[in-house]
Design an enzyme around this catalytic site. Sequence first.
Site, short mmCIF file in Angstrom:
data_model
loop_
_atom_site.label_atom_id
_atom_site.label_comp_id
_atom_site.label_asym_id
_atom_site.label_seq_id
_atom_site.Cartn_x
_atom_site.Cartn_y
_atom_site.Cartn_z
CB SER A 190 -0.98 0.02 1.19
OG SER A 190 -1.97 1.00 1.11
CG HIS A 235 -5.43 -1.24 -1.52
ND1 HIS A 235 -4.86 -2.48 -0.77
CD2 HIS A 235 -4.99 -0.20 -0.61
CE1 HIS A 235 -4.41 -2.00 0.27
NE2 HIS A 235 -4.30 -0.68 0.34
#
Length: 260
Positions: free
Chosen positions: A126, A160
């Site tokens: 991330s 994501h």
Amino acid sequence: MRTIFAMGGGGFTMEPDNTILDEFILDLARRPDPRICFLPTASGDPLDHITRFYEAFSDLPCEPCDLSLFRLGRRPVDLRALLLAQDIVYVGGGSMRNMLAIWRVHELDAILRECWTRGIVLAGLSAGAMCWFEAGITKSRGRAEPVAGLGLLQGSMSVHYDGEPERRLVYLDAVASGAVPAGFGADDGVGLLFRDGRLERVVASRPGAGCVRVGRAGARAVEQPLGVDVLSGPPPLVAVDADVREFRATTRPRALRGGR
């Protein structure tokens, strides 16, 4: 060789029952029992994330430690000496914008660049994946928006990709407008391996997880699927001896054992 492994999502914080990406990271090191340091700056150095890191890696053949910038008053450390002594630096997820601001205050951006040039593996998920690129798509202020990264890798990244579709839409618009350079969109469970700045391999912890190269064609963004290798082995890493695991548990920083 300068190595970066950038995950769209996954690892011990997102897939606690699937260690294959974390094992893959350990296998990138230059020695069989690598020293690995976890940087949870992006999420504010929460004790839960640090504890989960030790729970995940204490059973694997490595020497885990953590660096908490929010606890330097109680745990002072020579940042450069600590990080340059590692084989792997593993950066957690959270707020990319906040993380980079804090890193710059402590000059960690320069230290991490030095780690990279010396061949220390840089890995993360991330925010801890996008930070190595010229730009990424963060939700640090609530809505998805472009933000500049460290620029160790050319291009941009959005994470994501399957789990947070609003990031994908903002990313495509940003590439189409030229606000960020072309780059990559990675699903949760996908990792991109870069050697000396070039994409060498894309791997995944599960079937169906994908990755795209995002480029600009005229006034629009174009997604090109990339081949993804679903990891099923090599054979599992041998867990450390129970006595070693117990020793590591007793020698962790007091903050991880309820101390102050």
